[in-house]
Design a protein around this motif. Sequence first.
Motif, PDB file in Angstrom:
ATOM      1  N   LYS A 306      13.829  22.451 -17.978  1.00 24.75           N
ATOM      2  CA  LYS A 306      13.621  22.035 -19.360  1.00 24.75           C
ATOM      3  C   LYS A 306      12.385  21.159 -19.564  1.00 24.75           C
ATOM      4  O   LYS A 306      12.079  20.791 -20.702  1.00 24.75           O
ATOM      5  N   ASP A 307      11.672  20.812 -18.505  1.00 23.84           N
ATOM      6  CA  ASP A 307      10.428  20.064 -18.685  1.00 23.84           C
ATOM      7  C   ASP A 307       9.403  20.946 -19.393  1.00 23.84           C
ATOM      8  O   ASP A 307       9.430  22.182 -19.282  1.00 23.84           O
ATOM      9  N   ILE A 308       8.496  20.311 -20.106  1.00 19.14           N
ATOM     10  CA  ILE A 308       7.495  21.014 -20.912  1.00 19.14           C
ATOM     11  C   ILE A 308       6.109  20.540 -20.485  1.00 19.14           C
ATOM     12  O   ILE A 308       5.880  19.338 -20.361  1.00 19.14           O
ATOM     13  N   PHE A 309       5.199  21.486 -20.226  1.00 18.11           N
ATOM     14  CA  PHE A 309       3.838  21.084 -19.878  1.00 18.11           C
ATOM     15  C   PHE A 309       2.836  21.994 -20.563  1.00 18.11           C
ATOM     16  O   PHE A 309       3.149  23.098 -20.994  1.00 18.11           O
ATOM     17  N   VAL A 310       1.606  21.485 -20.692  1.00 18.29           N
ATOM     18  CA  VAL A 310       0.576  22.199 -21.432  1.00 18.29           C
ATOM     19  C   VAL A 310      -0.683  22.317 -20.584  1.00 18.29           C
ATOM     20  O   VAL A 310      -1.066  21.382 -19.877  1.00 18.29           O
ATOM     21  N   ALA A 311      -1.309  23.485 -20.661  1.00 16.77           N
ATOM     22  CA  ALA A 311      -2.574  23.742 -19.969  1.00 16.77           C
ATOM     23  C   ALA A 311      -3.650  24.016 -21.014  1.00 16.77           C
ATOM     24  O   ALA A 311      -3.501  24.928 -21.828  1.00 16.77           O
ATOM     25  N   PRO A 312      -4.737  23.233 -21.031  1.00 19.13           N
ATOM     26  CA  PRO A 312      -5.798  23.454 -22.018  1.00 19.13           C
ATOM     27  C   PRO A 312      -6.535  24.763 -21.791  1.00 19.13           C
ATOM     28  O   PRO A 312      -6.434  25.398 -20.726  1.00 19.13           O
ATOM     29  N   SER A 313      -7.306  25.156 -22.778  1.00 20.26           N
ATOM     30  CA  SER A 313      -8.125  26.365 -22.701  1.00 20.26           C
ATOM     31  C   SER A 313      -9.108  26.288 -21.534  1.00 20.26           C
ATOM     32  O   SER A 313      -9.739  25.256 -21.286  1.00 20.26           O
ATOM     33  N   TRP A 314      -9.198  27.405 -20.810  1.00 18.99           N
ATOM     34  CA  TRP A 314     -10.221  27.621 -19.779  1.00 18.99           C
ATOM     35  C   TRP A 314     -10.142  26.629 -18.622  1.00 18.99           C
ATOM     36  O   TRP A 314     -11.128  26.309 -17.972  1.00 18.99           O
ATOM     37  N   LYS A 315      -8.917  26.149 -18.334  1.00 20.35           N
ATOM     38  CA  LYS A 315      -8.687  25.311 -17.161  1.00 20.35           C
ATOM     39  C   LYS A 315      -7.855  26.108 -16.162  1.00 20.35           C
ATOM     40  O   LYS A 315      -6.880  26.755 -16.528  1.00 20.35           O
ATOM     41  N   ARG A 316      -8.226  26.051 -14.889  1.00 20.64           N
ATOM     42  CA  ARG A 316      -7.547  26.861 -13.878  1.00 20.64           C
ATOM     43  C   ARG A 316      -6.115  26.372 -13.644  1.00 20.64           C
ATOM     44  O   ARG A 316      -5.870  25.174 -13.528  1.00 20.64           O
ATOM     45  N   ILE A 317      -5.208  27.340 -13.563  1.00 22.40           N
ATOM     46  CA  ILE A 317      -3.783  27.071 -13.402  1.00 22.40           C
ATOM     47  C   ILE A 317      -3.278  27.729 -12.117  1.00 22.40           C
ATOM     48  O   ILE A 317      -3.568  28.902 -11.859  1.00 22.40           O
ATOM     49  N   VAL A 318      -2.511  26.966 -11.335  1.00 20.39           N
ATOM     50  CA  VAL A 318      -1.838  27.511 -10.138  1.00 20.39           C
ATOM     51  C   VAL A 318      -0.388  27.039 -10.177  1.00 20.39           C
ATOM     52  O   VAL A 318      -0.117  25.833 -10.219  1.00 20.39           O
ATOM     53  N   HIS A 319       0.554  27.993 -10.172  1.00 19.07           N
ATOM     54  CA  HIS A 319       1.982  27.666 -10.149  1.00 19.07           C
ATOM     55  C   HIS A 319       2.511  27.777  -8.718  1.00 19.07           C
ATOM     56  O   HIS A 319       2.206  28.750  -8.009  1.00 19.07           O
ATOM     57  N   GLU A 320       3.333  26.809  -8.322  1.00 23.02           N
ATOM     58  CA  GLU A 320       3.974  26.831  -7.004  1.00 23.02           C
ATOM     59  C   GLU A 320       5.456  26.493  -7.172  1.00 23.02           C
ATOM     60  O   GLU A 320       5.847  25.322  -7.098  1.00 23.02           O
ATOM     61  N   PRO A 321       6.300  27.497  -7.394  1.00 23.85           N
ATOM     62  CA  PRO A 321       7.727  27.211  -7.566  1.00 23.85           C
ATOM     63  C   PRO A 321       8.398  26.815  -6.258  1.00 23.85           C
ATOM     64  O   PRO A 321       8.165  27.434  -5.221  1.00 23.85           O
TER      65      PRO A 321
END
Length: 349
Positions: A306-321
């Motif tokens: 239920k946590d909420i997070f935001v990634a700005p435009s054109w910023k690199r994202i890497v998810h690690e579950p």
Amino acid sequence: MSLTEKPTETPQRKAFYEKIDEKSLTPLWSVMSSIITPEPTSGCQAHCWNYEEAKAYLLEAGGLITAKEAERRVLILENPGLRGQSRITTSLYAGLQLVMPGEVAPAHRHSQSALRFVLDGDGAHTAVDGERTVMHYGDFVITPSGAWHDHGNRTDEPMIWLDGLDIPMISFFDASFAEGYPDDEQPISRKTGDSLARFGANLLPVDFEPRKKTSPIFNYPYERSRAALEQMRTQEEWDPCHGLKLRYVNPVDGGYAMPTIATFLQLLPAGFTTAAYRSTDATVFVAVEGSGRTTIDGKVFEWGPKDIFVAPSWKRIVHEPATDAVLFSYSDRAAQDRLGLWREDRGNH
């Protein structure tokens, strides 16, 4: 002259600028590098909100003001780089809404399109243009632009959901209208489940003519969406940047479910690390299931259910579950696609 540097400001030029300023004129060459940028720039910052912490504040607010007095009892998720602007990204709004047992959030309508993503409670309802839908955890519910809508909670527990709206976008176009309904609740003219039966079974009424650009389905049950992800999981066709990611669609044309906001649901298996990815649509993520961490432009954010997070435009994202994880997300990609602006960078993939 270049796109990144301003011309030298000589005394003669400065005097000229001051002279024409009195006539509400500005030389383009003095501002071009800040208004036409080589890459997207904004004050939007990556950030994560802990749900349990926000929930405690929201319940505290529940003892301070009623849903009717507040019109909508909501705590806005303001981006740290955009404080005072009621924005989570440059173009989108987010807030956590609380409806206590026995309460009604009064009927109204407005130009802004809205989504609800249910985070807490079970069995409260939303009514949209004469039809009620019962809300359960993980359901994605739409309120189209201009549609009458109210919320009610006849259960014995608080109901909390995430609101996502295109408020900043509508404000940018100076196209905001809002109207209250004479009564707290609108009349109900269609049975619960009517829209899902008519439009959510790969069928359409024979003479159906769409009147709105929004999907005629206004509740996409999480149970069905989650089952689709699980079935597709058996194929082991993992996208290196997204794991397994689906978008919610309008069954009339296969396009986005909302005209300005794109919505997605993705599955990330335990131990999977996504390839670095960036795109022009700043994106709001909700951890529906599981836990893990996401690195956004080099900064690490730990998240749980239920946590909420935001990634700005054109910023690199890497998810690690850390465990199997499901993420709901929304962005302005629907609007960007229609305008021919959307762009992504998948690195070497």
